[in-house]
Scaffold this motif. Structure first.
Motif, short mmCIF file in Angstrom:
data_model
loop_
_atom_site.label_atom_id
_atom_site.label_comp_id
_atom_site.label_asym_id
_atom_site.label_seq_id
_atom_site.Cartn_x
_atom_site.Cartn_y
_atom_site.Cartn_z
N GLY A 112 0.84 -1.19 0.00
CA GLY A 112 0.00 0.00 0.00
C GLY A 112 0.87 1.24 0.00
N GLN A 113 0.25 2.40 0.10
CA GLN A 113 0.96 3.67 0.08
C GLN A 113 0.63 4.46 1.34
OE1 GLN A 113 -0.28 5.46 -3.57
NE2 GLN A 113 1.21 4.38 -4.81
N VAL A 114 1.59 5.29 1.74
CA VAL A 114 1.39 6.14 2.90
C VAL A 114 0.16 7.03 2.67
CG1 VAL A 114 2.36 8.03 4.24
CG2 VAL A 114 3.81 6.13 3.54
N GLY A 115 -0.67 7.10 3.67
CA GLY A 115 -1.90 7.87 3.55
C GLY A 115 -3.10 7.05 3.13
N GLY A 116 -2.87 5.79 2.75
CA GLY A 116 -3.96 4.92 2.34
C GLY A 116 -4.30 3.91 3.42
N TYR A 117 -5.14 2.97 3.06
CA TYR A 117 -5.59 1.94 3.99
C TYR A 117 -5.32 0.56 3.39
CZ TYR A 117 -8.07 5.52 6.65
OH TYR A 117 -8.37 6.63 7.41
N LEU A 118 -4.98 -0.37 4.26
CA LEU A 118 -4.79 -1.76 3.87
C LEU A 118 -5.98 -2.55 4.42
CD1 LEU A 118 -2.60 -3.29 2.31
CD2 LEU A 118 -1.65 -4.01 4.49
N LEU A 119 -6.80 -3.06 3.52
CA LEU A 119 -8.01 -3.76 3.92
C LEU A 119 -7.71 -5.22 4.22
CD1 LEU A 119 -10.51 -2.28 1.30
CD2 LEU A 119 -9.96 -1.43 3.58
N GLY A 120 -8.48 -5.77 5.13
CA GLY A 120 -8.28 -7.17 5.49
C GLY A 120 -9.45 -7.69 6.30
N GLN A 121 -9.24 -8.83 6.91
CA GLN A 121 -10.29 -9.49 7.69
C GLN A 121 -9.68 -10.19 8.89
OE1 GLN A 121 -13.67 -11.63 5.76
NE2 GLN A 121 -12.86 -13.43 6.79
N VAL A 122 -10.36 -10.10 10.01
CA VAL A 122 -9.97 -10.79 11.24
C VAL A 122 -11.00 -11.88 11.51
CG1 VAL A 122 -9.60 -10.58 13.71
CG2 VAL A 122 -8.81 -8.78 12.19
N SER A 123 -10.52 -13.09 11.76
CA SER A 123 -11.39 -14.22 12.09
C SER A 123 -10.95 -14.78 13.44
CB SER A 123 -11.31 -15.31 11.02
OG SER A 123 -11.72 -14.81 9.76
N ILE A 124 -11.90 -14.95 14.34
CA ILE A 124 -11.62 -15.50 15.66
C ILE A 124 -12.56 -16.68 15.90
CG2 ILE A 124 -13.15 -13.80 16.76
CD1 ILE A 124 -11.32 -13.94 19.22
N VAL A 125 -12.00 -17.78 16.40
CA VAL A 125 -12.76 -19.02 16.55
C VAL A 125 -12.67 -19.49 18.00
CG1 VAL A 125 -13.05 -21.39 15.73
CG2 VAL A 125 -12.16 -19.64 14.18
#
Length: 243
Positions: A63-76
């Motif tokens: 990614g680039q500075v000033g942007g966002y890195l999208l993702g997902q958290v999964s907890i079981v």
């Protein structure tokens, strides 16, 4: 540990002092209740962190500075016991924050949610930690468990617009792999076709003409410059302005 825990420990010491000093049953019963509350609170917070797995996945690895890195958290929750008073927070990373997300889990339950990490600083981040915090119903204990995120990602510097860059320079002839059809004669022969009235004699492909027993002419492509190089001059003489 928090102020509430130290407060109840202080109360426990005072009640214990009066219980053993006076021998009254009331103080002994109160002492037992306080010990029971502390024991239940610690066991509750400790069991909340057992039998839980947490995984972080991201949509991209850069990614680039000033942007966002999208993702997902999964907890079981792998146990038959429900989990409550849980909090998930990012412990390390380019935008580590002490605030988190509170949640509860039923037995054998999986929960997932989308996350976005603000990229505040450039660099290569090999790993970060996701912190799972457990708290008892009385608010006496805050136990934590760290989960490593092994997926590295790169944060590039921010892109600055260049308003004075002339985009017409991208169409200059070159030896690039990017080409387009060109009516004039160039060094890049694209194909061979049959002769059409008006074609220049210079375009005739004589070896292929002899093989086909008819006039055949060459068609040409022109290499297009598809890259622009921007060089940053870091010499102090070239700099203008103040920090």
């Amino acid at each position: 540990m928090n102020r509430r825990f130290f407060g109840i420990v202080l109360l426990l010491l005072v009640v214990g002092f009066y219980a053993f000093g006076t021998g009254f049953d009331f103080f002994f019963r109160l002492l037992y209740v306080l010990l029971l509350v502390i024991g239940i609170g610690f066991v509750w917070a400790w069991l909340n962190l057992r039998g839980i797995s947490l995984e972080v996945t991201r949509d991209a690895s850069r990614g680039q500075v000033g942007g966002y890195l999208l993702g997902q958290v999964s907890i079981v929750n792998h146990t038959i016991l429900p989990k409550s008073w849980l909090e998930v927070a990012e412990a390390t990373g380019p935008s580590a924050d002490i605030s988190g997300r509170g949640l509860a889990l039923m037995r054998q339950q999986t929960r997932s949610w989308r996350i976005q990490t603000y990229l505040a600083k450039r660099g290569v981040y090999h790993s970060r930690q996701i912190r799972l915090i457990s708290q008892d119903p009385f608010g006496l204990f805050r136990l934590r468990r760290e989960f490593d995120d092994p997926n590295p990602y790169i944060v590039f510097p921010a892109v600055e617009p260049l308003p004075d860059l002339d985009v017409r320079f991208a169409g200059l002839p070159s030896d690039s792999k990017t080409t387009r059809h060109w009516e004039q004669i160039t060094t890049d022969v694209a194909s061979i076709r049959g002769y059409v009235e008006g074609d220049s004699m210079r375009r005739i492909h004589w070896p292929y003409t002899a093989r086909m027993n008819e006039l055949m002419v060459k068609e040409f492509d022109l290499g297009i410059s598809a890259e622009s190089w921007v060089l940053l001059d870091m010499h102090h003489i070239s700099q203008f302005g103040m920090d």
